[in-house]
Scaffold this motif. Sequence first.
Motif: not given
Length: 184
Positions: A68-84
């Motif tokens: 459950s997150y919004t990052s450039g419209g992609n919520c199928t890969n988890y951004p495990s680092n940084g601001a996202n």
Amino acid sequence: YEASRADATEGNAGILNGRACARASVLPWTDLTFDQAKSACEAAGVSLCDKNDWVSACKGPGDACAWSYTSGGNCTNYPSNGANACNGHNVNAEPGDADTDVLKPTGSLANCFTDYGAAGQVFDLSGNAKEWTSDEMSPTQNPVRGGSYNNAPSGLQCDFDFSVGGPLLHLPNVGFRCCTSVAP
């Protein structure tokens, strides 16, 4: 938002235990048992979120998201680092950096919400605090959803269903969310 106490602030979870609130920018109410969470929701005239409703809210419109997150419209890969990243498993880049994986105020992480367009946004379902949910089919199971700030990405997925808690379990990284079928 995750449930909070009526007297919660950005830096203090508060002490009032009468009823749950759902507000932005306050520390979530954690470290309570399943029955305490259920009672706090009922005192507010709503109910503890059902696990199926919780998962549906997390996955978003069309059950499209793994997290459950919004990052450039992609919520199928988890951004495990940084601001996202959504407050879970953020790898510190430099030795000695402060650990930023701690309980944060509700809605404070810019990309950590499921977007329902004009209907609104549901914040902090992946990361921050794990959440008690109910299960009408197995009322003694007390499922915990969402993962918390100290879980690996796989434990933050919408459909991760490994965690359940007994009647006396209360942890500083487990909170709750109240749900209703009636718009506020």
